[in-house]
Design an enzyme around this catalytic site. Structure first.
Site, PDB file in Angstrom:
ATOM      1  N   LYS B  79       0.767  -1.040  -0.215  1.00 45.52           N
ATOM      2  CA  LYS B  79       0.498  -0.005   0.033  1.00 45.52           C
ATOM      3  C   LYS B  79       0.822   1.423   0.132  1.00 45.52           C
ATOM      4  O   LYS B  79       1.703   0.813   0.869  1.00 45.52           O
ATOM      5  CB  LYS B  79      -0.893   0.032   1.031  1.00 45.52           C
ATOM      6  N   SER B 154      -9.639   1.835   2.835  1.00 51.21           N
ATOM      7  CA  SER B 154      -8.760   3.150   2.261  1.00 51.21           C
ATOM      8  C   SER B 154      -7.887   1.717   1.263  1.00 51.21           C
ATOM      9  O   SER B 154      -7.615   1.628   0.733  1.00 51.21           O
ATOM     10  CB  SER B 154      -8.279   3.718   3.112  1.00 51.21           C
ATOM     11  N   SER B 178     -10.263  -0.249   7.701  1.00 54.35           N
ATOM     12  CA  SER B 178      -9.388   0.152   6.260  1.00 54.35           C
ATOM     13  C   SER B 178      -8.819  -0.967   5.229  1.00 54.35           C
ATOM     14  O   SER B 178      -8.606  -1.183   4.244  1.00 54.35           O
ATOM     15  CB  SER B 178      -8.452   0.949   6.027  1.00 54.35           C
TER      16      SER B 178
END
Ligand SMILES: [Mg+2]
Ligand SMILES: [Zn+2]
Lengths: 102, 486, 479
Positions: B79, B154, B178
């Site tokens: 990420k 997210s 997330s």
């Protein structure tokens, strides 16, 4: 869960004051939009007022207690170029910013 | 099989690499080709590091020749919230568009040491603020099951990339759901560990008392393997626990007899998609059939979790994001004086959701409002924590849906931030209490979209969560469906 | 001072002092002054995305040492907090500090009062925080250096117990001496390791409520502290006398114009939005640490002053001079330990030692000979083997050369002649060549005695022991 705004929870002055604290330059449209959004969220947050919180201690952290500490030893070598590599502006080894007005 | 190496799980690839059935370079190439094929549709990657990945893979092959570490040669997506030395780390924000960290996040360094290969950096909501990955400054990621839908957020890029077989696993972060919510919406496994279990050093901070790092994987076993590599004390993170890290994989024995599963009555209420409800209940039936005891519990303050979360998380974020000021790194706007520099850099650099949260958090901490908002939220946090403590007196794990709905359409909730916030209603209280929780697929809705089930454990109960999840995975009536859209 | 006697000034001081640690408070960078800009920096003290603080144990130890000495309560648990504001030298946009729960609470510092009796100035708190970097201002731009960012700081906050600029300065001197005694800080004001903000208000004498205060920042010398406070007292008194109201403001001391001026950034009314630092768990001292530090804490100026008065009966002035810097008193005591009488040790330290130390840019310990060597020198004086002036000459030479006492005395030929026979010979020589003067003397012109002494000393090139010369001359000149 109703999100229609019943009342204004924060005024435009409030939005401007908070934006100043947060150093965000906003145009009029953004101010109005934020006033609307923040008011709706703050209204939702009113929900917390249903609770009786007398005698309830706040929780700031959920990890394990006690600060681990490091020994007082210098472990980093001077590294000016690594520090300055992302600088938007520099002068020699200094970071450069527009004039500060006190 | 050789032409579809990217479809492998970590544990399959591990075994095959050790048997030298193929090389790490071949595996990496397969993933990179898969990335080229599906990225035009998905936009899961912000940076693809092809040559770096191949160099890493070649090094992994050399290590494989003489007794390799756990993740040697395994392509893992990162990420874009994790600092990667020498590789751009944007946090999906204009303000960090060109930022190249001179250091690795601790978990990135650990994966490097374990021999992992990094094909690139994954899309996300800007600064991890969002539940759909639509808040990325570099365009949304799409759900590989339906390109018109969001992957969740997210860590939407991480979930989509794993679901679409672009990498074998990915790193995510979870502040209010997330990891788990995108895992649910993309049909993969994701675990948010106990707060303090995994180091946060080098993870761009959103809300420091809530953020946790975790893996997204194709199977429960892979999550167990990843957890062992990620967890453990870090001298660079003062909040990181010194507890020893168990061998999570070794505990996956399928044994759940007499295990007590609590189902919170508050989590099966209004607004939930019926198919989600029925899929979770069906999974509970299977666990019961395997010998677990399912009983109702109560988490009475969970209805206050979203309000509590949005005060605490935004307050912490308002401070964490103050460093993006255009002085030392990142975007700098044209300005004649310092005050303009700050106001314009931050106005141009942050997207609308980030601004909204900075504003809310600044307000919640500001003079005259601190007690009524921030401090009050901290007190409610205590009540939410106590709810879980009481519940874990009566059960070993708690099972809930991960998200009230399956993947929603792009744009569906962007105009109504509060509705977006409410999509994290089942995951947020877990972060407030600092507990570990996992999301895994438990079925599909009528559109073929994956449904997620959440298993919550007591602090440091990653082992028991993984064991239950593994048992459920084994009992699944239908195999995992491949995403239709890619 | 301009303040009218109808008004009373109320002053509280906030002192920031840098701690003498090797490394910074939250990272492994060197805590060092004088490097080129942005050299002692790393991702942590530069506030890069994702970095986290790890607390330096030594900072806790030094703070507890100060807290114990200042009679503060040491909190079992204290909490770090974020103080939020934007400034280019503040890399994270917040300073890690302590707010609601500081490490040290209350306490006091004893300051010598005008009448000599010690006065207690109460402390509100002592807390730990990190320093910011440094800006330098150019006409067209400002430049930022983060070498100092993350240096450990103590903030020592006094109660508003001070009532004049002189008193404020005395408190600061005492505090600075104490910190130096404790080896906690070098107290160097020019280098910024000891800085002071003053909160000044004026009220009608006898009033119990505090007036609106002005916070004066940027006071980086004792002289400026006194000037700025006096300036501010005069300004506020004038406002009040004219029937006006003092506005609560933050002023900067402008050292060039010698006046305070309000800061322009008033529009960002201070709202620091403190909240607990989530990246650092509560600070807990390991069990036994406080007691261990208590057992080792060095003597502080007030205790030393009391001891010197009691044990040596020195004058108030001598005590003041000898205790202002720890090394000075240490040297004085080392001389006594080496066998020098305390009066001689005090006189020598106050004159020769301080003269030599002040003339040198080295720290005292390197600027002057070891106490044992000085003691040897002083014993030679006591034994009349050299004159006092000879000793001073030798000492000055030793400061430069680093040679020991005996070698210096002999190299400079300073040894005194005390041998009576030799001196008698010299006396005879003088008296035999000055027969007229001898006659005058014997006729009652006794003032001439000094003349004979001088001649004998000159004949012996100053090496004759003057006491012996006196005795011999008296005998020989006797009628
Ligand atoms: Mg301070
Ligand atoms: Zn540093």
């Amino acid at each position: 869960m109703p999100v229609r705004m019943a009342e204004t929870k924060i005024g435009l002055d409030g939005v401007r004051h908070v934006a100043r604290l947060a150093r965000l330059e906003l145009d009029a449209e953004q101010e109005a939009r934020l006033q609307h959004d923040l008011s709706a969220i703050l209204e939702y947050i009113e929900k917390l007022n249903e609770l009786d919180l007398g005698g309830v201690e706040p929780t700031a952290q959920v990890g394990e207690a006690g600060t681990p500490m490091r020994d007082d030893v210098v472990t980093n070598q001077p590294a000016a170029e690594a520090a300055l590599a992302n600088a938007p502006a520099r002068e020699g080894f200094w970071f450069k910013v527009p004039k500060i007005i006190e | 099989m050789n032409n579809e190496l990217f479809r492998l799980t970590i544990s399959q690839a591990q075994a095959a690499l050790r048997r030298r059935e193929f090389s790490a370079v071949e595996l990496t190439r397969a993933c990179l080709e898969r990335i080229s094929a599906v990225e035009p549709k998905l936009n899961a990657f912000l940076t693809v590091a092809e040559s770096e990945a191949l160099i890493q893979a070649a090094a992994a092959d050399r290590r494989l020749a003489n007794g390799a570490p756990a993740l040697c040669g395994i392509p893992i997506g990162i990420k874009d919230i994790f600092a990667t030395r020498g590789m751009r780390t944007t946090c999906a924000s204009r303000i960090l568009e060109n930022f190249v960290p001179p250091f690795d996040a601790t978990v990135v360094a650990r994966l490097r040491e374990a021999g992992a290969v990094f094909p690139g950096k994954l899309n996300m909501d800007e600064f991890a603020m969002g539940s759909s990955t639509e808040n990325s400054a570099f365009g949304p990621t799409r759900n590989p099951y339906d390109l018109a839908r969001v992957p969740g957020g997210s860590s939407g890029g991480s979930a989509a990339a794993v679901a679409a077989d672009e990498c074998l696993a990915a790193l995510g972060t979870d502040t209010g759901g997330s990891i788990r919510q995108p895992a649910a919406l993309c049909g993969v496994v994701g675990i948010k560990p106990t707060y303090s279990r995994v180091s946060r050093y080098g993870v761009v901070a959103f809300a420091s008392s809530l953020d946790q790092v975790g893996p997204l994987t194709k199977t429960v076993r892979d999550s167990a393997i990843m957890m062992r590599a990620l967890a453990g004390v870090d001298p660079r993170d003062s909040t990181c626990s010194a507890r020893p890290v168990p061998d999570y994989e070794a505990a996956l024995n399928g044994e759940i007899k007499n295990l007590r599963i609590g189902v919170p009555k508050e989590f099966f209420v209004e607004g939930m998609q019926p198919v989600v409800d029925s899929a979770v209940r069906a999974a509970l039936k299977r666990l019961e059939a395997d010998g677990a005891a399912v009983g109702e519990i109560s988490l009475p303050h969970s209805q206050y979790a979203v309000a509590t979360y949005y005060l605490i998380a935004t307050a912490e974020a308002s401070a964490n994001l103050a460093r993006y000021d255009g002085v030392r790194y990142g975007l700098r706007a044209e300005a004649d004086d310092l005050s303009e520099l700050y106001g314009r850099t931050r106005a141009q650099g942050f997207g609308p959701e980030v601004k909204r949260r900075i504003m809310l958090g600044t307000f919640a901490l500001s003079s005259g409002y601190y007690d009524a908002y921030y401090l009050k939220a901290q007190r409610v946090r205590t009540l939410i924590r106590r709810d879980f403590e009481a519940a874990f007196g009566a059960c070993d794990v708690i099972v809930t849906p991960t998200s009230p709905t399956t993947a929603f359409r792009l744009g569906e909730k962007t105009q109504d931030p509060l509705q977006m916030y409410l999509s994290d209603i089942f995951t947020i209280s877990v972060n407030l209490a600092g507990l570990p929780a996992l999301s895994m697929p438990c079925g599909y809705d009528g559109n073929g979209l994956p449904i997620g089930l959440q298993i919550i454990g007591p602090a440091f109960g990653e082992g028991v969560i993984l064991r239950v999840a593994d048992a459920l995975e084994r009992s699944a009536p239908v195999p995992r469906r491949r995403p239709a859209a890619v | 001072m301009a303040a009218s006697s109808a008004y009373e000034a109320v002053i509280g001081l906030e002192v920031h002092t840098q701690l003498l640690t090797r490394s910074k408070i939250f990272c492994g960078c060197a805590n060092a002054f004088g490097a080129p800009p942005n050299h002692h920096v790393c991702p942590v003290c530069m506030g890069m995305p994702g970095v986290l603080p790890v607390f330096n144990r030594r900072v806790l130890e030094l703070t507890i040492r100060v807290g114990l000495t200042a009679h503060s309560q040491i909190a079992e648990r204290s909490v770090f907090a974020r103080k939020n504001y934007f400034y280019p030298d503040l890399p994270k946009g917040y300073q890690i500090s302590q707010y609601e729960r500081p490490l040290c609470v209350g306490g006091y510092i004893e300051v010598p009062g005008a009448d000599g009796a010690p006065r207690k100035i109460r402390l509100t708190r002592i807390h730990i925080e990190e320093d910011a970097g440094k800006n330098i201002h150019r006409p067209e731009a400002s430049l930022v250096d983060f070498n100092r960012s993350g240096a450990p700081l103590l903030e020592i906050v006094s109660e508003p117990d001070l009532h004049s600029a002189e008193e404020a300065a005395a408190y600061l001197r005492e505090l600075r001496a104490m910190l130096r005694y404790l080896e906690v800080s070098d107290g160097n004001m020019e280098e910024g390791s000891f800085r002071c903000d003053a909160n000044v208000s004026v009220r009608p004498r006898g009033a119990s409520e505090l007036g609106a205060k002005t916070e004066i920042k940027n006071l980086n010398s004792f002289k400026f502290v006194e000037k700025a406070i006096n300036h501010e007292i005069a300004r506020q008194t004038a406002v009040l006398q004219a029937g006006g109201k003092v506005e609560q403001q933050t002023h900067l001391w402008d050292a060039e114009r010698e006046e305070t001026r309000p800061m322009r950034s008033k529009e960002y009314a201070h709202d620091y939005r403190y909240f607990p630092e989530p990246d650092l768990p509560e600070l807990q001292a390991p069990p036994g640490l406080v007691e261990a530090i208590r057992a080792q804490t060095p003597e502080v100026p007030s205790a030393r002053r009391a001891r010197y008065a009691r044990d040596f009966g020195l004058s108030a002035y001598a005590i003041e001079v000898l205790t202002q810097e720890r090394e000075v008193g240490d040297y004085f005591e080392a001389l006594i330990k080496a066998g020098v009488h305390h009066k001689a040790a005090a006189n020598w330290t106050m004159s020769e030692v301080l003269r030599a130390a002040n003339a040198s840019d080295q720290p005292l310990i390197r600027a002057i000979p070891a106490a044992a060597q000085t003691a040897t020198l002083l014993k030679l004086v006591e034994q009349n083997r050299i004159s006092l002036n000879g000793a001073k000459t030798a000492f000055a030479a030793m400061c430069k050369s680093g040679q020991d006492a005996a070698a210096t005395v002999s190299a400079l030929g300073l040894a005194q002649v005390s041998d009576e026979a030799a001196i008698a010979e010299a006396c005879d020589l003088v008296l035999s060549t000055e027969t007229d003067k001898v006659a005058e003397y014997r006729a009652g012109h006794e003032k001439l005695f000094g003349f004979f002494v001088g001649r004998v000393m000159k004949t012996t090139q100053g090496k004759a022991n003057p006491k012996v010369v006196n005795e011999v001359l008296k005998r020989k000149l006797a009628p």
